[in-house]
Design an enzyme around this catalytic site. Structure first.
Site, PDB file in Angstrom:
ATOM      1  N   PRO A 163      46.425  23.816  34.927  1.00 55.87           N
ATOM      2  CA  PRO A 163      45.569  22.710  35.379  1.00 55.87           C
ATOM      3  C   PRO A 163      44.249  23.272  35.891  1.00 55.87           C
ATOM      4  O   PRO A 163      44.241  24.185  36.722  1.00 55.87           O
ATOM      5  CB  PRO A 163      46.390  22.070  36.513  1.00 55.87           C
ATOM      6  CG  PRO A 163      47.297  23.156  36.995  1.00 55.87           C
ATOM      7  CD  PRO A 163      47.577  24.025  35.811  1.00 55.87           C
ATOM      8  N   GLN A 217      49.624  17.162  37.895  1.00 60.17           N
ATOM      9  CA  GLN A 217      49.522  17.971  39.104  1.00 60.17           C
ATOM     10  C   GLN A 217      48.913  17.146  40.225  1.00 60.17           C
ATOM     11  O   GLN A 217      47.848  16.546  40.069  1.00 60.17           O
ATOM     12  CB  GLN A 217      48.672  19.232  38.904  1.00 60.17           C
ATOM     13  CG  GLN A 217      48.742  20.113  40.165  1.00 60.17           C
ATOM     14  CD  GLN A 217      47.874  21.348  40.109  1.00 60.17           C
ATOM     15  OE1 GLN A 217      46.660  21.245  40.108  1.00 60.17           O
ATOM     16  NE2 GLN A 217      48.498  22.518  40.073  1.00 60.17           N
ATOM     17  N   CYS A 226      45.124  26.030  44.991  1.00 55.83           N
ATOM     18  CA  CYS A 226      43.671  25.882  44.898  1.00 55.83           C
ATOM     19  C   CYS A 226      43.004  26.272  46.211  1.00 55.83           C
ATOM     20  O   CYS A 226      43.378  25.769  47.270  1.00 55.83           O
ATOM     21  CB  CYS A 226      43.316  24.439  44.532  1.00 55.83           C
ATOM     22  SG  CYS A 226      41.543  24.177  44.334  1.00 55.83           S
ATOM     23  N   LYS A 241      53.082  24.981  42.031  1.00 56.01           N
ATOM     24  CA  LYS A 241      52.205  26.083  41.611  1.00 56.01           C
ATOM     25  C   LYS A 241      51.615  26.686  42.868  1.00 56.01           C
ATOM     26  O   LYS A 241      51.029  25.975  43.690  1.00 56.01           O
ATOM     27  CB  LYS A 241      51.100  25.601  40.675  1.00 56.01           C
ATOM     28  CG  LYS A 241      50.240  26.739  40.111  1.00 56.01           C
ATOM     29  CD  LYS A 241      49.273  26.229  39.050  1.00 56.01           C
ATOM     30  CE  LYS A 241      48.564  27.400  38.360  1.00 56.01           C
ATOM     31  NZ  LYS A 241      47.603  28.079  39.240  1.00 56.01           N
ATOM     32  N   HIS A 291      50.555  32.128  40.713  1.00 52.95           N
ATOM     33  CA  HIS A 291      49.310  32.830  40.414  1.00 52.95           C
ATOM     34  C   HIS A 291      49.387  34.163  41.158  1.00 52.95           C
ATOM     35  O   HIS A 291      49.440  34.193  42.387  1.00 52.95           O
ATOM     36  CB  HIS A 291      48.124  32.001  40.894  1.00 52.95           C
ATOM     37  CG  HIS A 291      46.794  32.571  40.498  1.00 52.95           C
ATOM     38  ND1 HIS A 291      45.668  31.801  40.418  1.00 52.95           N
ATOM     39  CD2 HIS A 291      46.404  33.823  40.155  1.00 52.95           C
ATOM     40  CE1 HIS A 291      44.640  32.560  40.067  1.00 52.95           C
ATOM     41  NE2 HIS A 291      45.073  33.792  39.902  1.00 52.95           N
ATOM     42  N   ASN A 301      50.981  33.412  36.310  1.00 49.61           N
ATOM     43  CA  ASN A 301      49.644  32.927  36.002  1.00 49.61           C
ATOM     44  C   ASN A 301      48.636  33.919  36.573  1.00 49.61           C
ATOM     45  O   ASN A 301      48.875  34.546  37.591  1.00 49.61           O
ATOM     46  CB  ASN A 301      49.464  31.535  36.627  1.00 49.61           C
ATOM     47  CG  ASN A 301      48.039  31.011  36.541  1.00 49.61           C
ATOM     48  OD1 ASN A 301      47.445  30.616  37.526  1.00 49.61           O
ATOM     49  ND2 ASN A 301      47.463  31.022  35.353  1.00 49.61           N
ATOM     50  N   GLY A 302      47.508  34.051  35.869  1.00 48.50           N
ATOM     51  CA  GLY A 302      46.430  34.902  36.368  1.00 48.50           C
ATOM     52  C   GLY A 302      46.160  36.087  35.465  1.00 48.50           C
ATOM     53  O   GLY A 302      47.029  36.954  35.302  1.00 48.50           O
ATOM     54  N   GLY A 303      44.985  36.110  34.859  1.00 48.83           N
ATOM     55  CA  GLY A 303      44.562  37.279  34.099  1.00 48.83           C
ATOM     56  C   GLY A 303      45.200  37.454  32.745  1.00 48.83           C
ATOM     57  O   GLY A 303      44.962  38.471  32.082  1.00 48.83           O
ATOM     58  N   ARG A 340      41.865  30.030  31.761  1.00 44.25           N
ATOM     59  CA  ARG A 340      40.537  30.083  31.153  1.00 44.25           C
ATOM     60  C   ARG A 340      40.547  30.527  29.693  1.00 44.25           C
ATOM     61  O   ARG A 340      39.779  30.017  28.874  1.00 44.25           O
ATOM     62  CB  ARG A 340      39.630  30.998  31.984  1.00 44.25           C
ATOM     63  CG  ARG A 340      39.141  30.336  33.271  1.00 44.25           C
ATOM     64  CD  ARG A 340      38.476  31.338  34.185  1.00 44.25           C
ATOM     65  NE  ARG A 340      39.445  32.267  34.755  1.00 44.25           N
ATOM     66  CZ  ARG A 340      39.141  33.364  35.428  1.00 44.25           C
ATOM     67  NH1 ARG A 340      37.875  33.693  35.585  1.00 44.25           N
ATOM     68  NH2 ARG A 340      40.081  34.125  35.942  1.00 44.25           N
TER      69      ARG A 340
END
Length: 334
Positions: free
Chosen positions: A18, A71, A101, A140, A172, A212-214, A236
């Site tokens: 999201p 979400q 977030c 998340k 994350h 999640n992440g990278g 992304r």
């Protein structure tokens, strides 16, 4: 419920994160044309906006997007329960609570990553949401925030939400620094700790844990899955290079389906665009999500330019997309 949960757990093997201002319903429709299996997520929708503001239009989506998760952002258990019920009634396959977030706006509302400091409240929110809906409630989160020691706080956080009935979590693998770093910097600067997330899977074998992440490729995703994690969430890279991430996902990650051709995807977007325009929408609201479809392919720059310049004109229609396609080299030439 159990069969549906098993199905969506499989879809969660690969999911699209999201992302505010990015993963709106037009983006999700495009992503679904690229992958029929990956789990899609809405942008974060705040519980107060739905419950107090009556902004039910934020729940709009196309049935073609399934499986799709809503979400929510919030910190009041009863308000989140009401918002979750609205989402479930709208047909979402999952309700996800945002505990990751780091933006100032989210902090001021006492939700997002700041909730990592209050796992008891998160557990209360999860319990209230689960009581209100039949669909699965997930979380998340980050590995921690500010000066917290992730090795200590993350296991406690997972233990508390698991006790409240959460069976699936996306982590994350970075801390969030609530002071001193912007939301953008929080996506890059705090170091990734993949090993910690992998250890959490060992510590919580009954939980479905996604990382999640990278993660920027399906090859990286496959590495995490082969090492024992249940799922990978990509943000992304899935947005900026959607074909690279999603077109082969059904084949390489799920073992089903064909590899999607981005040219065919553009052609399939035409009826969707026509319906959107007939409802009073603008072309660029959709095509802004399509700029990266041909990333890395000859003609990609000309495609982006033709699409971004042509879509903003009054009266612009699907012919802009089809004309822009002429800039892209056929697959046989790639």
């Amino acid at each position: 419920m159990e069969n549906k949960r098993k199905n969506i757990w499989k879809n969660a093997t690969l999911s699209c994160a999201p992302m505010m201002d990015w993963t709106d319903r037009h983006c999700r429709y495009l992503h679904r044309l690229l992958s029929g299996q990956a789990l899609l997520y809405t942008e974060m929708v705040t519980a107060p906006a739905l419950v107090r503001g009556g902004a039910l239009h934020l729940l709009d989506y196309s049935p073609a997007e399934h499986p799709v998760a809503l979400q929510l952002g919030g910190s009041d258990p009863q308000e989140l329960a009401q918002a979750a019920r609205l989402g479930a009634d709208a047909g979402y396959d999952e309700i996800n609570l945002n505990c990751g977030c780091p933006s100032d706006r989210v902090q001021s509302g006492t939700f997002g990553a700041v909730l990592m400091k209050d796992p008891v409240r998160v557990a209360e929110c999860v319990a209230a949401m689960r009581k209100a809906v039949d669909v699965e409630v997930t979380v998340k989160c980050r590995i921690g925030v500010d000066e917290q020691n992730p090795e200590e706080v993350l296991p406690k956080f997972l233990n508390d939400i698991q006790a409240a009935g959460c069976r699936r979590v996306t982590i994350h693998a970075r801390k969030a620094w609530l002071q001193g770093l912007s939301p953008k910097e929080n996506r890059d600067i705090p170091p990734l700790d993949y090993d910690l997330v992998h250890r959490m899977k060992f510590a919580f074998p009954d939980m479905h844990i996604s990382i999640n992440g990278g993660v920027n490729s399906l090859e990286q995703a496959r590495t995490h899955l082969d090492a024992g994690l249940d799922g990978v969430m990509i943000g992304r890279a899935a947005y900026h290079q959607p074909t690279d991430i999603l077109a082969e996902a059904d084949s390489l990650i799920f073992g089903t389906g064909q590899v999607a051709d981005p040219v065919e995807v553009v052609q399939k977007m035409v009826p969707y665009v026509e319906r959107h325009l007939a409802d009073g929408g603008r072309l660029h609201q959709i095509t802004r999500h399509m700029l990266g479809l041909f990333a890395g392919r000859p003609g990609a720059r000309a495609w982006r330019r033709a699409l971004s310049e042509g879509a903003v004109h009054d009266g612009a229609g699907p012919e802009v997309m089809l004309q822009a396609l002429e800039c892209v080299a056929p697959m046989a030439e790639v």
